[in-house]
Design a protein around this motif. Structure first.
Motif, mmCIF file in Angstrom:
data_model
loop_
_atom_site.group_PDB
_atom_site.id
_atom_site.type_symbol
_atom_site.label_atom_id
_atom_site.label_comp_id
_atom_site.label_asym_id
_atom_site.label_seq_id
_atom_site.Cartn_x
_atom_site.Cartn_y
_atom_site.Cartn_z
ATOM 1 N N ALA A 70 0.837 -1.210 0.000
ATOM 2 C CA ALA A 70 0.000 0.000 0.000
ATOM 3 C C ALA A 70 0.865 1.250 0.000
ATOM 4 O O ALA A 70 0.612 2.205 -0.755
ATOM 5 N N GLY A 71 1.910 1.263 0.845
ATOM 6 C CA GLY A 71 2.775 2.433 0.935
ATOM 7 C C GLY A 71 3.655 2.623 -0.285
ATOM 8 O O GLY A 71 3.809 3.740 -0.790
ATOM 9 N N GLN A 72 4.227 1.528 -0.771
ATOM 10 C CA GLN A 72 5.154 1.635 -1.903
ATOM 11 C C GLN A 72 4.433 1.961 -3.210
ATOM 12 O O GLN A 72 4.972 2.683 -4.058
ATOM 13 N N ASN A 73 3.225 1.440 -3.394
ATOM 14 C CA ASN A 73 2.514 1.647 -4.661
ATOM 15 C C ASN A 73 1.606 2.874 -4.675
ATOM 16 O O ASN A 73 1.404 3.487 -5.727
ATOM 17 N N TYR A 74 1.073 3.244 -3.484
ATOM 18 C CA TYR A 74 0.077 4.322 -3.471
ATOM 19 C C TYR A 74 0.344 5.385 -2.409
ATOM 20 O O TYR A 74 -0.528 6.202 -2.118
ATOM 21 N N GLY A 75 1.539 5.396 -1.833
ATOM 22 C CA GLY A 75 1.839 6.374 -0.797
ATOM 23 C C GLY A 75 0.969 6.175 0.429
ATOM 24 O O GLY A 75 0.700 5.035 0.831
ATOM 25 N N THR A 76 0.510 7.263 1.023
ATOM 26 C CA THR A 76 -0.313 7.169 2.236
ATOM 27 C C THR A 76 -1.809 7.277 1.935
ATOM 28 O O THR A 76 -2.621 7.449 2.847
ATOM 29 N N GLY A 217 -3.438 3.945 -11.382
ATOM 30 C CA GLY A 217 -3.481 2.531 -11.054
ATOM 31 C C GLY A 217 -4.840 1.944 -11.396
ATOM 32 O O GLY A 217 -5.866 2.622 -11.389
ATOM 33 N N LYS A 218 -4.876 0.633 -11.705
ATOM 34 C CA LYS A 218 -6.116 -0.045 -12.045
ATOM 35 C C LYS A 218 -6.998 -0.148 -10.815
ATOM 36 O O LYS A 218 -6.556 -0.554 -9.747
ATOM 37 N N LEU A 219 -8.251 0.211 -10.990
ATOM 38 C CA LEU A 219 -9.175 0.234 -9.865
ATOM 39 C C LEU A 219 -9.340 -1.153 -9.245
ATOM 40 O O LEU A 219 -9.411 -1.301 -8.028
ATOM 41 N N SER A 220 -9.398 -2.194 -10.078
ATOM 42 C CA SER A 220 -9.569 -3.548 -9.549
ATOM 43 C C SER A 220 -8.389 -3.944 -8.676
ATOM 44 O O SER A 220 -8.561 -4.628 -7.659
ATOM 45 N N GLU A 221 -7.172 -3.510 -9.059
ATOM 46 C CA GLU A 221 -5.999 -3.849 -8.251
ATOM 47 C C GLU A 221 -5.989 -3.071 -6.937
ATOM 48 O O GLU A 221 -5.575 -3.593 -5.900
ATOM 49 N N VAL A 222 -6.458 -1.819 -6.964
ATOM 50 C CA VAL A 222 -6.568 -1.036 -5.727
ATOM 51 C C VAL A 222 -7.561 -1.702 -4.781
ATOM 52 O O VAL A 222 -7.314 -1.845 -3.584
ATOM 53 N N LEU A 223 -8.701 -2.134 -5.338
ATOM 54 C CA LEU A 223 -9.719 -2.774 -4.507
ATOM 55 C C LEU A 223 -9.236 -4.110 -3.973
ATOM 56 O O LEU A 223 -9.540 -4.492 -2.840
ATOM 57 N N MET A 277 4.082 1.509 9.177
ATOM 58 C CA MET A 277 4.594 0.798 8.002
ATOM 59 C C MET A 277 4.189 1.475 6.699
ATOM 60 O O MET A 277 5.014 1.669 5.801
ATOM 61 N N ILE A 278 2.912 1.805 6.572
ATOM 62 C CA ILE A 278 2.457 2.452 5.337
ATOM 63 C C ILE A 278 3.151 3.802 5.153
ATOM 64 O O ILE A 278 3.609 4.148 4.059
ATOM 65 N N ALA A 279 3.253 4.565 6.264
ATOM 66 C CA ALA A 279 3.805 5.924 6.170
ATOM 67 C C ALA A 279 5.289 5.919 5.836
ATOM 68 O O ALA A 279 5.724 6.629 4.910
ATOM 69 N N PHE A 280 6.099 5.107 6.553
ATOM 70 C CA PHE A 280 7.529 5.190 6.252
ATOM 71 C C PHE A 280 7.884 4.493 4.942
ATOM 72 O O PHE A 280 8.850 4.851 4.276
ATOM 73 N N THR A 281 7.097 3.501 4.531
ATOM 74 C CA THR A 281 7.335 2.886 3.221
ATOM 75 C C THR A 281 7.026 3.880 2.101
ATOM 76 O O THR A 281 7.770 3.970 1.110
ATOM 77 N N ALA A 282 5.938 4.640 2.271
ATOM 78 C CA ALA A 282 5.605 5.670 1.277
ATOM 79 C C ALA A 282 6.721 6.707 1.162
ATOM 80 O O ALA A 282 7.099 7.115 0.060
ATOM 81 N N GLN A 283 7.260 7.108 2.322
ATOM 82 C CA GLN A 283 8.316 8.121 2.335
ATOM 83 C C GLN A 283 9.614 7.598 1.708
ATOM 84 O O GLN A 283 10.294 8.319 0.971
ATOM 85 N N VAL A 284 9.935 6.331 1.973
ATOM 86 C CA VAL A 284 11.184 5.750 1.466
ATOM 87 C C VAL A 284 11.207 5.729 -0.060
ATOM 88 O O VAL A 284 12.207 6.075 -0.696
#
Length: 546
Positions: A70-76, A217-223, A277-284
């Motif tokens: 979630a963090g790496q692909n879509y940030g926060t 990003g593809k909506l189905s993959e986000v869901l 996890m989501i926040a620092f992965t997004a930042q990295v």
């Protein structure tokens, strides 16, 4: 329901006796009131454990992978899903801990006895398959963490498997709980990583409280990922583990408020860890080539080390191993407890392996099998991990439906049955979970479906779900009004009587008679499971081939 039960319904005599927690003991005959803050603190410390373990145990390898993706692909942008899951976590887990302390019987056995052999077998087989796959993902997490630290895969996985088996096989409940709580506190390693990487707090707070979907990003993959977040945060195994563990710890209704406090502490830890996890992965990964190209949790550790130094990368790898171990322990125990319940075997951590051979054989067998599968070369680790979390999210509505029906069964819970507010909230939760699966199914069948259509489905489905939930509860309210005599009888229960009420032995309960409405809903549920599981499998295979 009018009599206070002196007969015990527990299926294993080891489930009755003194509470011997990691941080204190409460004697079985101790009924003295807790008046001062020191007495209450000592009681809480003795009770502490089930809520912390079940919650932090769910921030496991699958969670590291799902939150990391979630963090790496879509940030926060998907942080808001965690805020919405807080009431889901509490409502579901409060119901199962209430079932545990009042009945003394595990979740799988209650389903078998109250709903019949089909649903009992379905729940047990479903749990076994899903848990076995989940334990595989825990060893995937262990292998990825060990690989980053430079430990050979075979050595690391085998050492972890031996430790997990040993931790639960000493015949000493207190020793197991101390092992587990050390691992729980180890999950706090995520906090210093967050502080080192220091993502922008304003953005984190905004995305935590304001729901939104990624524009790209593809909506189905986000869901698919959102359902994965639901599945990894509120997994079906948690229901079975929490109920059986409070029984094995010998917690009774007298201490339920302390166990609820323990649960809230666990929820706080799991949300803090997930947000971190989501926040620092997004930042990295923001602004780097890896952003939007998640592979697995091992690559996240490598990315942290690459962009923020070796130390936070090492801490992340250690936290991953720690989370995977506690997850493997809890998931394996939930399976062994459930099968022990259904098969009427001795199933308690108070017993030594020689005194509960079947229970420990199932526990250790699952660990050994999962460890062996992970060592097979060529397994798509990241995809398998996320597929398991998504499947858990799809199966969660059925588990919640059984939970809701059991918590409204007066033969089982007597005066402890759900209040109307809990029923309304749970009905809404089930509707939302099913709605997410419907959207996933639609996005698979119609991959070019627009965001506006998805929004319309969400709004329309939410309105329909709310109307159905209100209508069902109005009907229940009318039925309750018709039972004036029973309601008046229920009102005579004092707190002392509530604390003393326990479910009679299963053989003395009146059979559950499902109404036509409930039978129809159960049939719909069965059809939903077949379609939703098929769509998830199709989507995962599609992603694998891509």
């Amino acid at each position: 329901m009018s009599n206070l039960n002196t007969e015990s319904a527990v299926l294993d005599s080891a489930h009755v006796g003194d509470i011997r927690g990691a941080f204190g003991t409460i004697r079985h005959d101790d009924i003295a009131p807790r008046t001062g803050w020191l007495q209450r603190l000592k009681t809480l410390m003795a009770i502490l454990g089930p809520g912390l373990i079940v919650m932090v145990g769910d921030n496991d390898a699958g969670a590291f992978s799902t939150y990391g993706q979630a963090g790496q692909n879509y940030g926060t942008l998907l942080l808001w899903t965690l805020a919405l899951l807080v009431p889901v976590l509490y409502v579901n887990q409060e119901m199962v801990l209430r079932l545990g302390v009042v009945t003394g019987v595990g979740h799988a056995r209650l389903i078998l006895d109250r709903f019949g052999k089909f649903w009992g077998a379905f729940s047990a087989i479903d749990l076994f398959i899903l848990n076995a796959l989940t334990i595989v993902t825990e060893f995937i997490g262990i292998s990825l963490g060990m690989d980053f630290l430079g430990v050979p895969k075979v050595v690391g996985v085998c050492l972890a498997a031996v430790f997990i088996m040993f931790a639960a096989s000493t015949g000493d409940f207190r020793r197991f709980e101390r092992f587990s709580l050390i691992l729980v506190f180890g999950s706090l390693l995520l906090v210093p990583i967050f502080l080192m990487i220091h993502p922008p707090m304003t953005q984190v707070a905004h995305d935590f409280f304001i729901p939104q979907l990624p524009a790209d990003g593809k909506l189905s993959e986000v869901l698919l990922l959102i359902i994965g977040i639901v599945g990894t945060t509120v997994a079906p195994w948690q229901l079975f583990f929490q109920q059986s563990y409070v029984i094995d710890k010998r917690i009774t209704p007298r201490f339920i408020k302390y166990e609820r406090a323990d649960l809230w502490l666990g929820i706080a830890l799991v949300v803090i860890g997930a947000v971190a996890m989501i926040a620092f992965t997004a930042q990295v990964f923001a602004g780097h080539p890896e952003f939007g190209n998640f592979t697995d949790a091992g690559a996240i550790a490598a990315g942290i080390a690459k962009y923020h130094g070796r130390l936070p990368g090492v801490l992340f790898a250690v936290a991953l191993i720690d989370a995977s171990i506690i997850g493997a322990m809890a998931v394996s125990l939930s399976t062994a407890y459930a099968l022990g319940d259904v098969l009427s075997l001795k199933h308690s951590l108070h017993r030594k392996p020689g005194d509960a051979k079947g229970f420990y054989l199932m526990y250790c067998g699952l660990i050994a099998l999962a460890a062996a599968l992970v060592l097979i070369p060529g397994v798509p680790l990241g995809l398998l991990t996320n597929a398991v979390q998504t499947l858990a999210g799809v199966l969660l509505p059925s588990a919640t439906v059984f939970l809701l029906l059991l918590c409204n069964d007066k033969e089982v819970l007597g005066p402890w049955v759900n209040k109307r507010f809990t029923n309304v909230v749970t009905a809404v939760i089930v509707a939302i979970l099913v709605l997410l699966s419907v959207i996933l199914t639609s996005s698979v069948a119609f991959p070019d479906m627009s965001g506006e259509t998805i929004t319309d489905i969400l709004i329309g489905g939410s309105i329909v779900g709310l109307i159905v939930a209100i209508a069902v509860n109005v009907v229940h309210a009318r039925e309750a009004v018709d039972k004036v005599g029973q309601a008046a009888n229920d009102a005579t229960f004092t707190q002392q009587m509530m604390h003393a009420w326990r479910m009679p032995p299963l053989g003395k309960l009146k059979p559950m008679v499902l109404s036509r409405r409930n039978r129809i809903w159960m049939g719909v549920l069965r059809g939903y499971l077949v379609v939703a599981m098929g769509m998830v499998i199709f989507k995962v295979v599609q992603l694998a081939m891509a």
